[in-house]
Write an enzyme that holds these catalytic residues in place. Sequence first.
Site, mmCIF file in Angstrom:
data_model
loop_
_atom_site.group_PDB
_atom_site.id
_atom_site.type_symbol
_atom_site.label_atom_id
_atom_site.label_comp_id
_atom_site.label_asym_id
_atom_site.label_seq_id
_atom_site.Cartn_x
_atom_site.Cartn_y
_atom_site.Cartn_z
ATOM 1 N N ASP A 101 0.466 -1.365 0.218
ATOM 2 C CA ASP A 101 0.031 0.185 -0.532
ATOM 3 C C ASP A 101 1.174 1.329 0.494
ATOM 4 O O ASP A 101 2.207 1.320 0.625
ATOM 5 C CB ASP A 101 -1.085 0.110 0.850
ATOM 6 C CG ASP A 101 -2.059 -0.762 1.390
ATOM 7 O OD1 ASP A 101 -2.160 -1.293 0.103
ATOM 8 O OD2 ASP A 101 -1.680 -1.133 2.149
HETATM 9 N N1 URA Z 1 -0.642 -5.760 3.669
HETATM 10 C C1 URA Z 1 -1.792 -4.517 4.140
HETATM 11 O O1 URA Z 1 -2.884 -4.810 4.812
HETATM 12 N N2 URA Z 1 -1.076 -3.729 3.171
HETATM 13 C C2 URA Z 1 0.294 -4.129 2.750
HETATM 14 O O2 URA Z 1 1.044 -2.739 2.359
HETATM 15 C C3 URA Z 1 0.965 -5.301 2.468
HETATM 16 C C4 URA Z 1 0.451 -6.091 3.102
#
Ligand code: URA
Length: 229
Positions: A101
């Site tokens: 993310d």
């Molecule tokens: N899980 C998440 O919620 N976000 C990420 O960036 C990676 C794994």
Amino acid sequence: MRLDKFVCKSTEFTKVEAIQSIHAGNVSVNGQICYDEAHQVHENNTVSLEDRILTPRAFRYILLHKPAGTICSNIDEHYPSVFNYVDVENTSELHIVGRLDADTTGLVLITDDGRWSFNITVPTKQCNKVYRVGLSRPIAEEMTEQFKHGLQLQGESQLTRPATLDIVTPKEVLLTITEGKFHQVKRMFSAVGNRVVSLHREKIGQIELDIAVGQWRYLTSDEVESFNR
Ligand code: URA
């Protein structure tokens, strides 16, 4: 690999230009003109563009320490793309192996070798991904059993695969998972009534983050091979 990909990897052609050239009858495989861009070719086939024998560039395998406020996309969108930090050519040929993310930091692998990234992302290969997670509330020791057993995420028909939770402090844990559903880590903690306030990927398989934030490097051949076993 597909013929159009082979042509792209051996020339400066875009995918569209490669397909046009194949349709125009300029490309032959083992001496026969081939008009099908999806035709499968192997390294030991002789592929020619007019009179020139084509040799595809070697695959690339890159490790990046992703900064916060960047996106795992090939182009800039609401945030700048992580590719702004990777100083290599033809980034449109590369893809990210297990996206993070925008607010997540840490280890990102980048390649143009689809078979290799499949070994890392497909859950049945059980490749471990280790995340350091900051939480809004203290977590109880008993939670480790729930994570091991599997959690029911909203909108999913199956429990999550067994995960390992190591409690570092009441509000900081190391979580090891072998799958990568959309927002998986955040959803796992939400499923147990907690909330992720910081998220950082430290390790994938045997590869650990050993470079500063915003830096990148090529993987060593041993690191590349570690996912082909
Ligand atoms: N899980 C998440 O919620 N976000 C990420 O960036 C990676 C794994």
